[in-house]
Design an enzyme around this catalytic site. Structure first.
Site, PDB file in Angstrom:
ATOM      1  N   HIS A  32       8.326  -1.572  64.827  1.00  0.00           N
ATOM      2  CA  HIS A  32       8.469  -0.212  65.357  1.00  0.00           C
ATOM      3  C   HIS A  32       8.183  -0.202  66.862  1.00  0.00           C
ATOM      4  CE1 HIS A  32       8.184   4.252  65.182  1.00  0.00           C
ATOM      5  NE2 HIS A  32       7.334   4.064  66.173  1.00  0.00           N
ATOM      6  N   GLU A  33       7.056  -0.763  67.235  1.00  0.00           N
ATOM      7  CA  GLU A  33       6.696  -0.783  68.658  1.00  0.00           C
ATOM      8  C   GLU A  33       7.614  -1.692  69.461  1.00  0.00           C
ATOM      9  OE1 GLU A  33       4.755   1.407  69.690  1.00  0.00           O
ATOM     10  OE2 GLU A  33       4.000   2.023  67.728  1.00  0.00           O
ATOM     11  N   HIS A  36      10.541   0.327  70.721  1.00  0.00           N
ATOM     12  CA  HIS A  36      10.200   1.062  71.951  1.00  0.00           C
ATOM     13  C   HIS A  36      10.169   0.111  73.150  1.00  0.00           C
ATOM     14  CE1 HIS A  36       9.315   4.652  69.763  1.00  0.00           C
ATOM     15  NE2 HIS A  36       8.195   4.220  69.209  1.00  0.00           N
TER      16      HIS A  36
END
Length: 381
Positions: A32-33, A36
């Site tokens: 998920h990170e 980003h």
């Protein structure tokens, strides 16, 4: 000796839950990170910190671009801190931004266009969906998919299936016009259709018959003793080995099936949340970190393949939850950016601050509620 044996047993049980939980959650949070992070780098945003977990740093290192990669003490999430951010929630540090030169400010998250900021924020949930598709596709490629004929073996007395007129030997071929090729297809359609009248087409003695049945929510206990409420008709599949087939798929087929499996998790979650809102379902099925840890430990006993499958399901869930339009979550940021794009200017600092406070309160209440559900769930086992 009994006391020492109890300590050893407790320690083994704790590790049995903790290690699978950390593996599953860390994998999902990392990707998920990473979503980003990669899109931020692509858009020219400086990244100060990439953290798995919150709180004090346990271990870390700096890469050649100055990003601090770290593992922190509280393993319940993670964050990416961009250049110009005040904290982990990507709120801009306005005094620091005011002191920066034009060149420095150009590498901050706040200086990017609304579409670049939206892309960076959306990349986290999208990465979760991509991870899930990749895991499902790998499992379909390496292990295939076991399917069972949609032939009915027995009908449970007093259920919707009996009232609808099902007979042993019927083979379900379609539900509401959607083709059914296996008992798995039948279960999936029925499980998300509690209270809905279904037109079910079956093959019977060389012809076809259309039956109408309404799935009912029933409590089912899994092999670990966990109770789930699932919509059922009251049918059981045939146990004839000749009806069980393992399908093999090449990579392109597996990717398509992985996307379909990911969409199924999204759709099933959406149906459950809808049913909670309209009062058809209870919210006690919502779980938090304790439940995830418990399920991770239980699934780990079935093998690494089952644990990886759980990671894919959890990845979809986290990606979906983060898209909810709640300030503090990615979806809340995207909502603000949508308003900014429509208005031609961002909301005032005060409006955004109020939104984030409301979002924080909502997230904290959700965490408390799910933790309470977890405690009640454990006490009932």
């Amino acid at each position: 000796m009994e006391f020492l044996g109890g300590i050893e047993s407790f320690g083994s049980a704790t590790l049995g839950y903790l290690l699978p939980f950390l593996f599953v959650l860390t994998t999902v949070v990392f990707f998920h990170e990473l979503g980003h992070f990669l899109v931020a780098r692509w858009c020219g945003v400086g990244v100060r910190v990439f953290s798995i977990g919150f709180g004090p740093e346990l271990i870390g290192f700096n890469d050649r671009r100055g990003t601090r990669w770290r593992i922190s003490a509280i393993p319940l999430g993670g964050y990416v801190k961009f250049h110009g951010d005040e904290g982990e929630a990507s709120t801009p540090d306005r005094p620091a931004l005011a002191r920066m030169s034009e060149a420095e400010r150009s590498t901050t998250f706040a200086a990017k266009t609304v579409w670049q900021r939206a892309a960076i924020v959306a990349a986290g949930p999208i990465a979760n969906f991509i991870l899930a598709i990749a895991i499902f596709a790998a499992l379909f490629t390496l292990y295939g998919r076991e399917t069972t004929s949609a032939r009915v073996d027995t009908i449970v007395p007093g259920t919707a299936a009996e009232r609808a007129g099902f007979q042993p030997g019927d083979t379900v071929v379609a539900i509401d016009g959607a083709p059914v090729s296996s008992f798995n297809d039948l279960q999936r359609i029925v499980s998300g259709s509690a209270g809905s009248d279904l037109a079910i087409t079956v093959e019977r003695q060389g012809g076809t018959v259309t039956l109408h049945a309404t799935p009912e929510l029933r409590e089912v206990r899994d092999r670990f003793g966990n109770v789930h409420r699932i919509a059922q008709l009251g049918l059981s599949r045939t146990n004839d080995p000749s009806s069980i087939v393992v399908e093999r798929f090449d990579l392109p087929q597996a990717i398509v099936l992985g996307a379909e499996e990911t969409w199924f998790v999204v759709a099933r979650t959406g149906v459950y949340l809808r049913d909670v809102l309209i009062g058809r379902e209870s919210a006690d099925q919502l779980g938090g970190p304790i439940r995830v840890a418990q399920v991770s430990g239980q699934v780990a006993t079935l093998g690494f393949t089952a644990l990886i499958h759980l990671a894919a399901v959890l990845s979809v869930s986290i990606g979906l939850i983060n898209l909810f339009p709640i300030p503090m979550l990615d979806g809340g940021h995207l909502l603000f950016y949508l308003i900014e794009a429509v208005r031609g200017r961002p909301l005032s600092e005060r409006a955004q601050d109020i939104g984030f406070r409301i979002g924080l309160a909502a997230v904290l209440m959700l965490m408390l509620f799910t933790t309470w559900n977890d405690i009640i769930h454990l006490s009932s086992l």
